[in-house]
Scaffold this active site. Structure first.
Site: not given
Ligand code: CMP
Length: 198
Positions: A116, A156, A153, A133
Site C-alpha cells: 500500500r 488495486h 489509478n 500512482r
Molecule cells: P481501488 O484502490 O481499486 O479501490 C476502489 C476503486 O474505485 C479505486 O481504486 C478507484 O479506481 C475507484 N474510485 C474510488 N473512489 C472513486 C471516486 N470518487 N470516483 C471514481 N472512482 C473512484
C-alpha cells in the site's frame, strides 16, 4: 508476519500504459516474493464480488469521496456515502472488466502495508511522489467525474490481511499459489548472517 500475503491487480489502464514491468519491479525490489500471477479478463460480476469482500468498503469509499469534494471546496453529488459508492461501483464494474488485468499475490513481512505504501493513495493527483500512482499517472476525482468514469489509478491492492485472504481466494485457486524459497530471504529474515564470509 513473514508469510503475510496481499493481492495486487494491475488494472486495464496499467496494461494499456505498458506499465506491467515497471509496476512489478517496484514491488519486487522491496524483497517481497511473487507467489502467484495471471493475466485474465474479469466479468462485471466478478468485479462487484471483489469490491464487496470488505463490508466496510462501501462506507469508507463513499466517505473518502465526500471528503475529497469538500477539501476542494466542491459540493458532493450526494451526502450519503453509500449512494456515492453505488455510483462509483457501477463505473468500476465497467472499468475493471474493459480489458485484461494482471492479478498477483505478493508475500513477505508486512506485505499488505508495504504494497500500500509503494502504491500510494487512491487519487493519483494527490498520491505521494515516489508512489506508483503518484509517479506514473495523472488522474483525479474531478477528471473522472467530468468524464463519468472510475478513477484510473493503475493498480488495486488489498486493504487489510482479512481482505487479502478473501480477494486471493476469489482470484486464485489453491494450486496456483507457489510455495518456494528465495535466496534473498536469508538476508531479509535470518537472525544471523553466518555463511557470508568464506
Ligand atoms: P481501488 O484502490 O481499486 O479501490 C476502489 C476503486 O474505485 C479505486 O481504486 C478507484 O479506481 C475507484 N474510485 C474510488 N473512489 C472513486 C471516486 N470518487 N470516483 C471514481 N472512482 C473512484
Amino acid at each position: 508476519m513473514k508469510s503475510e500475503r496481499t493481492l495486487v491487480i494491475i488494472k486495464p489502464d496499467g496494461i494499456q500504459r505498458a506499465l506491467i514491468g515497471e509496476v512489478i519491479k517496484r514491488y519486487e525490489r522491496t524483497g517481497l516474493k511473487l507467489v502467484a500471477m495471471k493475466m485474465t479478463v474479469a466479468t462485471e460480476d466478478m468485479i462487484e464480488t471483489h469490491y464487496s469482500v470488505d463490508p466496510n468498503w462501501k462506507m469508507v469509499t463513499g466517505q473518502k469521496a465526500i471528503d475529497a469534494y469538500r477539501k476542494k471546496g466542491m459540493v458532493p453529488p450526494s451526502e450519503n456515502p453509500l449512494e456515492l459508492t453505488a455510483i462509483i461501483l457501477k463505473k468500476l464494474r465497467k472499468y475493471m472488466s474493459s480489458g485484461p488485468v494482471v492479478a498477483m499475490v505478493w508475500q513477505g513481512m508486512n506485505a499488505v502495508g508495504v504494497v500500500r505504501k509503494i502504491t500510494g493513495s487512491t487519487e493519483p493527483l494527490t498520491s505521494d511522489v515516489g508512489s506508483i500512482r503518484g509517479d506514473l499517472t495523472i488522474d483525479s476525482y474531478q477528471m473522472a467525474d467530468t468524464d463519468e468514469r472510475a478513477v484510473r489509478n493503475l493498480v488495486h491492492t488489498s486493504g487489510s490481511t482479512d481482505d487479502a485472504a478473501k480477494e486471493i481466494a476469489l482470484w486464485f485457486k489453491d494450486g496456483e499459489l507457489i510455495n518456494y524459497k528465495l535466496v534473498q530471504e536469508a538476508i531479509l529474515y535470518d537472525v544471523n548472517l553466518d555463511g557470508i564470509l568464506e
